[in-house]
Design a protein around this motif. Structure first.
Motif, PDB file in Angstrom:
ATOM      1  N   PRO A  50       0.824  -1.233   0.104  1.00 45.55           N
ATOM      2  CA  PRO A  50      -0.005  -0.028  -0.103  1.00 45.55           C
ATOM      3  C   PRO A  50       0.801   1.221   0.217  1.00 45.55           C
ATOM      4  O   PRO A  50       2.052   1.379   0.342  1.00 45.55           O
ATOM      5  CB  PRO A  50      -0.875  -0.141   1.177  1.00 45.55           C
ATOM      6  CG  PRO A  50      -0.681  -1.537   1.475  1.00 45.55           C
ATOM      7  CD  PRO A  50       0.713  -2.058   1.196  1.00 45.55           C
ATOM      8  N   TRP A  51       0.106   2.442  -0.392  1.00 41.41           N
ATOM      9  CA  TRP A  51       0.693   3.641  -0.414  1.00 41.41           C
ATOM     10  C   TRP A  51       0.315   4.251   1.098  1.00 41.41           C
ATOM     11  O   TRP A  51      -0.597   3.780   1.545  1.00 41.41           O
ATOM     12  CB  TRP A  51       0.400   4.624  -1.419  1.00 41.41           C
ATOM     13  CG  TRP A  51       0.900   4.223  -2.958  1.00 41.41           C
ATOM     14  CD1 TRP A  51       1.805   3.199  -3.183  1.00 41.41           C
ATOM     15  CD2 TRP A  51       0.642   4.747  -3.941  1.00 41.41           C
ATOM     16  NE1 TRP A  51       1.949   3.201  -4.426  1.00 41.41           N
ATOM     17  CE2 TRP A  51       1.328   4.256  -5.292  1.00 41.41           C
ATOM     18  CE3 TRP A  51      -0.291   5.992  -4.396  1.00 41.41           C
ATOM     19  CZ2 TRP A  51       1.211   4.499  -6.511  1.00 41.41           C
ATOM     20  CZ3 TRP A  51      -0.396   6.403  -5.874  1.00 41.41           C
ATOM     21  CH2 TRP A  51       0.256   5.701  -6.728  1.00 41.41           C
ATOM     22  N   LEU A  52       0.900   5.315   1.392  1.00 39.62           N
ATOM     23  CA  LEU A  52       0.449   6.002   2.585  1.00 39.62           C
ATOM     24  C   LEU A  52       0.023   7.304   1.921  1.00 39.62           C
ATOM     25  O   LEU A  52       0.801   8.225   1.543  1.00 39.62           O
ATOM     26  CB  LEU A  52       1.930   6.168   3.621  1.00 39.62           C
ATOM     27  CG  LEU A  52       1.564   6.615   4.733  1.00 39.62           C
ATOM     28  CD1 LEU A  52       0.847   5.562   5.843  1.00 39.62           C
ATOM     29  CD2 LEU A  52       2.817   7.004   5.696  1.00 39.62           C
ATOM     30  N   ALA A  53      -1.283   7.592   2.446  1.00 40.88           N
ATOM     31  CA  ALA A  53      -2.042   8.476   2.079  1.00 40.88           C
ATOM     32  C   ALA A  53      -1.746   9.636   2.936  1.00 40.88           C
ATOM     33  O   ALA A  53      -2.106   9.384   4.130  1.00 40.88           O
ATOM     34  CB  ALA A  53      -3.431   8.278   2.083  1.00 40.88           C
ATOM     35  N   LEU A  54      -1.247  10.911   2.726  1.00 37.92           N
ATOM     36  CA  LEU A  54      -0.624  11.822   3.436  1.00 37.92           C
ATOM     37  C   LEU A  54      -1.722  13.264   3.229  1.00 37.92           C
ATOM     38  O   LEU A  54      -2.804  12.980   2.834  1.00 37.92           O
ATOM     39  CB  LEU A  54       0.674  12.231   3.115  1.00 37.92           C
ATOM     40  CG  LEU A  54       1.503  11.078   3.342  1.00 37.92           C
ATOM     41  CD1 LEU A  54       3.221  11.456   2.724  1.00 37.92           C
ATOM     42  CD2 LEU A  54       1.773  10.725   4.823  1.00 37.92           C
ATOM     43  N   TYR A  66       2.726   8.390  -0.231  1.00 37.64           N
ATOM     44  CA  TYR A  66       4.004   7.915  -0.070  1.00 37.64           C
ATOM     45  C   TYR A  66       4.306   6.630  -0.674  1.00 37.64           C
ATOM     46  O   TYR A  66       3.393   5.576  -0.140  1.00 37.64           O
ATOM     47  CB  TYR A  66       4.670   7.990   1.189  1.00 37.64           C
ATOM     48  CG  TYR A  66       6.095   7.403   1.599  1.00 37.64           C
ATOM     49  CD1 TYR A  66       7.315   8.011   0.803  1.00 37.64           C
ATOM     50  CD2 TYR A  66       6.115   6.390   2.339  1.00 37.64           C
ATOM     51  CE1 TYR A  66       8.654   7.492   1.046  1.00 37.64           C
ATOM     52  CE2 TYR A  66       7.683   5.878   2.444  1.00 37.64           C
ATOM     53  CZ  TYR A  66       8.542   6.303   1.771  1.00 37.64           C
ATOM     54  OH  TYR A  66       9.764   5.727   1.892  1.00 37.64           O
ATOM     55  N   ASN A  67       4.928   6.628  -1.619  1.00 38.92           N
ATOM     56  CA  ASN A  67       5.132   4.967  -2.276  1.00 38.92           C
ATOM     57  C   ASN A  67       6.231   4.338  -1.572  1.00 38.92           C
ATOM     58  O   ASN A  67       7.401   4.646  -1.675  1.00 38.92           O
ATOM     59  CB  ASN A  67       5.409   5.105  -3.875  1.00 38.92           C
ATOM     60  CG  ASN A  67       5.458   3.666  -4.463  1.00 38.92           C
ATOM     61  OD1 ASN A  67       5.636   2.803  -3.892  1.00 38.92           O
ATOM     62  ND2 ASN A  67       5.232   3.730  -5.656  1.00 38.92           N
ATOM     63  N   ASN A  74       4.128  10.537  -4.674  1.00 37.61           N
ATOM     64  CA  ASN A  74       3.284  10.687  -6.016  1.00 37.61           C
ATOM     65  C   ASN A  74       2.215  11.634  -5.461  1.00 37.61           C
ATOM     66  O   ASN A  74       1.679  11.689  -4.252  1.00 37.61           O
ATOM     67  CB  ASN A  74       2.518   9.556  -6.048  1.00 37.61           C
ATOM     68  CG  ASN A  74       3.357   8.148  -6.499  1.00 37.61           C
ATOM     69  OD1 ASN A  74       4.630   8.573  -7.245  1.00 37.61           O
ATOM     70  ND2 ASN A  74       3.287   6.918  -6.135  1.00 37.61           N
ATOM     71  N   TYR A  75       2.007  12.361  -6.530  1.00 36.08           N
ATOM     72  CA  TYR A  75       0.937  13.599  -5.988  1.00 36.08           C
ATOM     73  C   TYR A  75      -0.169  13.644  -6.971  1.00 36.08           C
ATOM     74  O   TYR A  75      -0.003  13.626  -8.184  1.00 36.08           O
ATOM     75  CB  TYR A  75       1.474  14.999  -6.329  1.00 36.08           C
ATOM     76  CG  TYR A  75       2.870  15.208  -5.480  1.00 36.08           C
ATOM     77  CD1 TYR A  75       2.688  15.662  -4.162  1.00 36.08           C
ATOM     78  CD2 TYR A  75       4.055  14.819  -5.783  1.00 36.08           C
ATOM     79  CE1 TYR A  75       3.920  15.915  -3.208  1.00 36.08           C
ATOM     80  CE2 TYR A  75       5.244  14.956  -5.153  1.00 36.08           C
ATOM     81  CZ  TYR A  75       5.212  15.476  -3.822  1.00 36.08           C
ATOM     82  OH  TYR A  75       6.221  15.529  -3.196  1.00 36.08           O
ATOM     83  N   LEU A  76      -1.397  13.353  -6.353  1.00 43.26           N
ATOM     84  CA  LEU A  76      -2.512  13.120  -7.459  1.00 43.26           C
ATOM     85  C   LEU A  76      -3.534  14.353  -7.215  1.00 43.26           C
ATOM     86  O   LEU A  76      -3.848  14.904  -6.192  1.00 43.26           O
ATOM     87  CB  LEU A  76      -3.229  11.987  -6.808  1.00 43.26           C
ATOM     88  CG  LEU A  76      -2.463  10.725  -6.821  1.00 43.26           C
ATOM     89  CD1 LEU A  76      -3.470   9.550  -6.474  1.00 43.26           C
ATOM     90  CD2 LEU A  76      -1.878  10.262  -8.251  1.00 43.26           C
ATOM     91  N   TRP A 383      -3.040   3.718   5.243  1.00 44.14           N
ATOM     92  CA  TRP A 383      -2.872   2.817   3.995  1.00 44.14           C
ATOM     93  C   TRP A 383      -4.021   3.179   3.055  1.00 44.14           C
ATOM     94  O   TRP A 383      -5.136   2.998   3.435  1.00 44.14           O
ATOM     95  CB  TRP A 383      -2.626   1.741   4.527  1.00 44.14           C
ATOM     96  CG  TRP A 383      -1.517   1.443   5.517  1.00 44.14           C
ATOM     97  CD1 TRP A 383      -1.757   1.166   6.824  1.00 44.14           C
ATOM     98  CD2 TRP A 383      -0.240   1.616   5.531  1.00 44.14           C
ATOM     99  NE1 TRP A 383      -0.481   0.864   7.494  1.00 44.14           N
ATOM    100  CE2 TRP A 383       0.393   1.311   6.634  1.00 44.14           C
ATOM    101  CE3 TRP A 383       0.800   2.096   4.083  1.00 44.14           C
ATOM    102  CZ2 TRP A 383       1.837   1.544   6.710  1.00 44.14           C
ATOM    103  CZ3 TRP A 383       1.795   2.280   4.593  1.00 44.14           C
ATOM    104  CH2 TRP A 383       2.776   1.749   5.685  1.00 44.14           C
ATOM    105  N   PHE A 384      -3.401   2.858   1.697  1.00 48.40           N
ATOM    106  CA  PHE A 384      -4.224   3.119   0.650  1.00 48.40           C
ATOM    107  C   PHE A 384      -3.816   2.340  -0.438  1.00 48.40           C
ATOM    108  O   PHE A 384      -2.564   2.463  -0.862  1.00 48.40           O
ATOM    109  CB  PHE A 384      -4.264   4.540   0.197  1.00 48.40           C
ATOM    110  CG  PHE A 384      -4.645   4.649  -1.418  1.00 48.40           C
ATOM    111  CD1 PHE A 384      -6.199   4.675  -1.662  1.00 48.40           C
ATOM    112  CD2 PHE A 384      -3.883   5.156  -2.394  1.00 48.40           C
ATOM    113  CE1 PHE A 384      -6.581   4.691  -2.977  1.00 48.40           C
ATOM    114  CE2 PHE A 384      -4.377   5.310  -3.738  1.00 48.40           C
ATOM    115  CZ  PHE A 384      -5.759   5.165  -3.892  1.00 48.40           C
ATOM    116  N   THR A 385      -4.378   1.440  -0.959  1.00 51.84           N
ATOM    117  CA  THR A 385      -3.906   0.378  -2.067  1.00 51.84           C
ATOM    118  C   THR A 385      -4.484   0.994  -3.421  1.00 51.84           C
ATOM    119  O   THR A 385      -5.747   0.672  -3.576  1.00 51.84           O
ATOM    120  CB  THR A 385      -4.445  -0.955  -1.784  1.00 51.84           C
ATOM    121  OG1 THR A 385      -3.713  -1.415  -0.450  1.00 51.84           O
ATOM    122  CG2 THR A 385      -3.764  -2.123  -2.932  1.00 51.84           C
TER     123      THR A 385
END
Length: 389
Positions: A50-54, A66-67, A74-76, A383-385
């Motif tokens: 998973p990525w970490l959603a900040l 954060y990958n 990564n910036y969405l 956490w974000f997948t």
């Protein structure tokens, strides 16, 4: 030399099933043929760390992730995430809540969005008391956790379950409904919720007695909860089978070894597990010290304490837990629990500093992300997948 761009489409499509999301997007940009194959989306990307959603960037309003696998950000740019806090994540969908208490379910990778009804009142039965909380405070503490039973991208008949309000009351929403349905016969102030084998489960840490309480229920027009006969004693109870240590609490009536215990429910290996998280708390810090994991035998009403998890890694926090096999990602620590702050409501006081990797074998915690980093003022990381479907 063979021309890779001219490989048969069915072979290329199959190869995409082995790619995590970041490599899937790189594959998509190789050539026109591969781009057309990737657009078909016949195979889901491989299961990934998973990525970490900040928080969001103040200047661009983009959301920062954060990958962990590539140690990069990564910036969405997703309009549905602007000005919101994240209350939970399941199957790559994020539960978002803005200052006006608009509650939404958003997939940042596809732009998919569901407008959810406003969460029930913070103080049950006293809607007017919400006026005593400013908008940011209410936004931060209204929803403690939110999960889904199924992926909305693959099933239209999905259900969301939330813990909300001052006592973590429970309510569910079914796709197509206009209101949340409160569940009144479940435990007071539970720790966690999970979906396992077609049912929701809720766990509450020991309070008046020395045993964790676990309930299950199925959603419907008349939802009824059932308390499981299975009981897991807390540390300090004579039946607890883990060696005890000295208590650091100042409460003379306390029989635990830490200031606070939080329970999680995790489904992996076809079994439901209860994970105990022990924390030490002070005026300045709230830090995790240890995890203990129990496999639950729901039919035999027994539990088995596990010293390792067969080279897996578990990602725990305010989102639905994610289990990763070390054999697929060798740079992911095995027999370990990756954890974030267990609730965003404390981030203003403690700065979202409680995160790390707990080694179940070595019984030690190592960092995966700087503890002194500045996060979103209203929310701890979750956490974000990524799910591009």
């Amino acid at each position: 030399m063979a021309n890779w761009s001219e490989l048969p489409d069915d072979m290329i499509e199959y190869l995409t099933s082995f790619l995590p999301i970041q490599d899937y997007h790189r594959f998509n940009a190789v050539c026109r043929n591969w781009h057309m194959v990737a657009k078909q989306k016949r195979y889901s990307p491989a299961k990934q760390i998973p990525w970490l959603a900040l928080g969001e960037m103040k200047d661009t309003k983009k959301r920062k992730f954060y990958n962990l696998l590539e140690d990069r950000y990564n910036y969405l740019d997703v309009p549905g995430l602007c000005g919101t806090i994240l209350c939970g994540s399941s199957y790559g969908w994020l539960f978002t809540l803005d200052l006006k208490l608009n509650f939404r379910l958003v997939n940042p990778m596809t732009g998919g969005c569901y407008d959810l009804p406003r969460p029930p009142p913070f103080y049950e039965g006293h809607v007017e008391r919400e006026m005593y909380l400013d908008s940011e405070e209410l936004q931060r503490c209204l929803v403690f956790k939110a999960i889904l039973d199924y992926d909305p991208g693959t099933r239209s008949d999905f259900t969301a379950l939330i813990l909300y309000g001052e006592c973590n009351a429970q309510a569910f929403w079914r796709a197509g409904s206009t209101v949340w349905t409160a569940i009144t016969d479940l435990p007071y102030a539970p720790d966690d919720i999970a979906f396992y084998e077609g049912k929701f489960y809720i766990v509450r840490s020991p309070c008046a007695d020395n045993y964790s309480e676990i309930y299950t229920f199925e959603v419907g027009t008349d939802p009824k909860a059932t308390k499981l006969k299975l009981q897991v004693p807390c540390r300090g109870d004579p039946n607890y089978i883990i060696e005890d240590t000295d208590c650091n609490c100042t409460d003379t009536d306390c029989n635990c070894t830490n200031n606070c215990t939080v329970n999680y429910l995790v489904d992996f290996g076809g079994k439901l597990h209860l994970v105990e998280r022990f924390l030490e708390m002070s005026a300045e810090h709230r830090l995790t010290t240890e995890f203990v994991l129990h496999e639950l035998d729901l039919e035999g009403n027994k539990y088995f304490t596990r010293q390792h998890i067969n080279e897996r890694a578990i990602f725990l926090g305010a989102s639905s837990p994610v289990v990763i096999n070390h054999s697929c990602y060798h740079n992911c620590m095995k027999d370990a629990i990756y954890f974030t702050d267990f609730a965003h409501i404390f981030s203003e006081s403690y700065g979202a500093e409680d995160h790390g990797i707990y080694d179940l074998i070595g019984k030690r915690i190592t960092p995966y992300y700087p503890r002194d980093v500045i996060h979103h003022a209203l929310a701890a990381p979750i956490w974000f997948t990524p799910n591009p479907w």
